[in-house]
Design an enzyme around this catalytic site. Structure first.
Site, PDB file in Angstrom:
ATOM      1  N   ASP A  89       0.843  -1.194   0.000  1.00  0.00           N
ATOM      2  CA  ASP A  89       0.000   0.000   0.000  1.00  0.00           C
ATOM      3  C   ASP A  89       0.876   1.241   0.000  1.00  0.00           C
ATOM      4  O   ASP A  89       2.065   1.202   0.341  1.00  0.00           O
ATOM      5  CB  ASP A  89      -0.961   0.005   1.185  1.00  0.00           C
ATOM      6  CG  ASP A  89      -0.264   0.110   2.531  1.00  0.00           C
ATOM      7  OD1 ASP A  89       0.772  -0.557   2.720  1.00  0.00           O
ATOM      8  OD2 ASP A  89      -0.747   0.858   3.405  1.00  0.00           O
ATOM      9  N   GLU A 154       0.144  -0.832   5.975  1.00  0.00           N
ATOM     10  CA  GLU A 154       1.224  -0.209   6.738  1.00  0.00           C
ATOM     11  C   GLU A 154       1.053   1.300   6.822  1.00  0.00           C
ATOM     12  O   GLU A 154       1.331   1.916   7.856  1.00  0.00           O
ATOM     13  CB  GLU A 154       2.577  -0.548   6.112  1.00  0.00           C
ATOM     14  CG  GLU A 154       3.773  -0.257   7.006  1.00  0.00           C
ATOM     15  CD  GLU A 154       4.272   1.184   6.931  1.00  0.00           C
ATOM     16  OE1 GLU A 154       5.029   1.602   7.827  1.00  0.00           O
ATOM     17  OE2 GLU A 154       3.904   1.903   5.970  1.00  0.00           O
TER      18      GLU A 154
END
Length: 457
Positions: A89, A154
């Site tokens: 991500d 994250e």
């Protein structure tokens, strides 16, 4: 290590850059609900990439949020098992108008690849995939066993990964965790980060009268919440920067003489800190160097403060409420829950009369450290030096990566933070990029590392 592996990497360079560009084209912004489908697409891309390089048992695990991607290769009998963690991500791209080229259309210029995620963390995750591919395709086997755990949250604090790790301890069991989501000291100067500070935070809300009051009618007769908040905030430190919360330093782990010498050998001057900060003077806890203050000493900072009239000009009121946001950076062996409790006791003890004070808690994460003389860290240092031709620096970071501490606590494994980014590569900012020099040298370094670990653990 065989020369054929390095030759393979050179031969495949242009193909690799095209594949990386494809990975970077997926707008996997975990923080924005509109991109949920893109995050899923990035997870599937990662899973396909793991299968293409020869990993087995590849699976996209759904969570309450975005997926975790897993894959493994466990055919090196009697050899160590390496768990590689990373994230697919990325951060949002705002402000878009500051990007010189579209954030999800990778562009190479000046031997740098520009795109959101180029260095944080798709570029570095991709390097791990291709280093393993190069070894397996060149030799038909791998020197150690591998497990991959690549997540999609994250950038929003990994809210679901600790639960996944807790529920899959056996699946993720290994001898060491390797993460490439950090950076080097500067161009040509590799560094291994062996410690991170933890984090805890809270908001203080001070409430006075039932509403804002005219300062001419009530000034001098009632407590001003802003005055009370300032008094409370001021109680956290003495004049020399020491935190005055009872018990705050009780568990702080002190530096070894060896670590102190290692930091001194870095030759990072106070002037460079002032230049980076744009500050005329440095200030901090008395009795410690600047590096020690930002890497291995705990802090308590006021991150935001609000109260009263904020518009242009003056409005003569006594505000009814005021607020402050506070975070603490924590070091081994401080416990975030204990520190929060100490802060709450301090606030209650020092609460000014005439106001009500409430405290709201934010997310928290534990500090982390792996002794820098650990064999896995020293092995990383040797291969960095082999490829870059200069001694490796051993550092800590003042920031926090909460999931690293979670890995440490749940799996009880040493963590090697082995990054290849540079401090000026604009991660989280417009025009994020990754130097291709470190893409190339990083691939070589990782390949050497797996052979170095074969006999080091």
């Amino acid at each position: 290590m065989e020369q054929a592996i390095l030759d393979y990497l050179k031969d495949k360079r242009e193909i690799y850059l095209k594949e990386l560009s494809e990975f970077l084209s997926i707008p996997s912004i975990s923080a924005l609900p509109d991109h949920k489908g893109d995050v899923q697409k990035a997870a599937e891309w990662t899973a396909d990439a793991l299968e293409r390089i020869g990993m087995e048992q590849v699976k996209v695990y759904e969570t309450k949020g975005h997926p975790v991607v897993y894959g493994e290769w466990l055919k090196a009998e009697g050899k160590p098992t390496i768990l590689i963690y990373g994230h697919y991500d990325v951060q949002p791209v705002d402000p878009l108008h500051l990007w010189e080229t579209p954030p999800f259309e990778a562009a190479i210029r000046d031997e740098k690849i520009y795109a959101r995620g180029a260095t944080d963390d798709k570029g570095q995750v991709f390097m791990h995939l291709k280093a393993v591919e190069a070894i397996l395709q060149s030799t038909g086997t791998l020197p150690v066993n591998f497990k991959f755990c690549i997540e999609g949250e994250e950038e929003i604090g990994s809210p679901n990964l600790p639960t996944f790790v807790e529920e899959n301890k056996e699946l993720l069991a290994a001898d060491v965790i390797v993460i490439s989501d950090t950076g080097m000291l500067e161009k040509g100067k590799p560094a291994i980060c062996y410690g991170l500070r933890g984090l805890c935070g809270l908001q203080i809300d001070v409430k006075g009268a039932k509403g804002d009051l005219h300062s001419g009618l009530f000034g001098g007769a009632i407590q001003n919440p802003i005055h009370a908040l300032v008094q409370l905030v001021n109680s956290f430190h003495d004049a020399n920067g020491k935190i005055t919360v009872d018990g705050f330093y009780d568990r702080v782990q002190l530096l070894t003489d060896e670590e102190k010498q290692a930091y001194a050998n870095l030759n990072i001057s106070d002037e460079s800190f002032k230049e980076q900060a744009g500050a005329s003077e440095l200030f901090g806890e008395e009795g410690f160097t600047t590096l020690e203050r930002v890497w291995v000493r705990p802090t308590l900072e006021v991150n935001g403060i609000y109260g009263g009239f904020q518009g242009e000009g003056i409005k003569t009121v006594i505000p009814s409420e005021a607020s402050a946001k506070i975070t603490c950076r924590l070091v081994p062996d401080q416990d975030p829950d204990e520190i929060v409790s100490l802060l709450q006791k301090h606030i209650e003890k020092n609460k000014p009369e005439g106001v009500e004070v409430t405290v709201s808690l934010f997310d928290k994460g534990s500090p982390f450290v792996t002794p820098f003389d650990h064999p896995a860290i020293q092995a990383a240092g040797r291969v960095y030096e082999k490829v870059y031709g200069v001694p490796t620096s051993y550092t800590r970071m003042g920031g926090s990566i909460p999931i690293v501490a979670a890995f440490d606590q749940i799996l009880k494994l040493p963590v090697v933070l082995m990054g290849f980014g540079l401090p000026d590569e604009n991660f989280h900012a417009p025009n994020e990029h990754f130097h291709l020099e470190n893409f190339d040298k990083g691939l070589d370094t990782l390949c050497y590392y797996w052979y170095e670990l074969e006999n080091s653990l």
